[in-house]
Design a protein around this motif. Structure first.
Motif, short mmCIF file in Angstrom:
data_model
loop_
_atom_site.label_atom_id
_atom_site.label_comp_id
_atom_site.label_asym_id
_atom_site.label_seq_id
_atom_site.Cartn_x
_atom_site.Cartn_y
_atom_site.Cartn_z
N GLU A 162 -1.95 -3.38 -7.25
CA GLU A 162 -3.32 -3.67 -6.80
C GLU A 162 -3.57 -5.18 -6.82
O GLU A 162 -4.17 -5.72 -5.89
N GLU A 163 -3.13 -5.84 -7.87
CA GLU A 163 -3.32 -7.30 -7.94
C GLU A 163 -2.59 -8.01 -6.81
O GLU A 163 -3.13 -8.90 -6.16
N GLU A 214 0.83 -1.21 0.00
CA GLU A 214 0.00 0.00 0.00
C GLU A 214 0.87 1.26 0.00
O GLU A 214 0.55 2.24 -0.67
N ARG A 227 -4.37 -9.78 0.53
CA ARG A 227 -5.59 -9.67 1.34
C ARG A 227 -6.34 -11.01 1.38
O ARG A 227 -6.83 -11.41 2.43
N ALA A 228 -6.42 -11.69 0.25
CA ALA A 228 -7.08 -13.00 0.20
C ALA A 228 -6.33 -14.01 1.06
O ALA A 228 -6.95 -14.83 1.76
N GLN A 258 -4.49 -7.45 -3.58
CA GLN A 258 -5.69 -8.29 -3.50
C GLN A 258 -5.33 -9.73 -3.12
O GLN A 258 -6.02 -10.35 -2.31
#
Length: 139
Positions: free
Chosen positions: A121-122, A53, A128-129, A125
């Protein structure tokens, strides 16, 4: 004489420390590494997510070399070192795969040829998953 004794002791201690640093990688320990807990793994993944981030916010201000080096050292290397459960390996490898073009900017890719926002971003994600899966397995 007291000065010489303290100097000799300091030199001896420094030599022993340097010798230990040089030889430590070659000495194999018989004790197995302690398995990391799922809570520690989640904390590590959250830290990596924070680094991603941060890179998303700050990368326009960074030069290409710094961006590639930061992604390689602060994100990809810690991801590779994580001791994860089997269900989280694919997510980690996906995040590493997404970040690979950014890490190679200047070597094999030009900065303009890489969609940095999309790759970051990928990767975010996927991390996060992985965090969500790890938290679900903790319960």
């Amino acid at each position: 004489m007291a000065t010489a004794a303290s100097t000799i002791h300091a030199v001896s201690a420094n030599a022993q420390t340097w010798l230990h640093r040089i030889l430590a990688p070659f000495i194999h320990s018989d004790t197995p590494a302690a398995p990391t807990s799922i809570s520690t793994t989640i904390v590590d993944m959250r830290l990596i997510l924070r680094r991603i981030e941060h890179a998303r916010r700050e990368h326009p201000r960074w030069d290409s070399r710094y961006l590639a080096q930061t992604v390689r050292r602060a994100v990809i290397a810690p991801l590779e070192e994580l001791d994860l459960a089997d269900n989280l390996h694919r997510l980690r490898h996906g995040a590493i795969f997404a970040l690979a073009p950014i890490a190679e900017i200047g070597r094999s890719h030009a900065r303009a040829a890489v969609n940095i926002e999309r790759e970051l971003e990928e990767a975010a994600q996927l991390v996060r998953a992985a965090i969500a899966d790890a938290e679900a397995s903790r319960d």
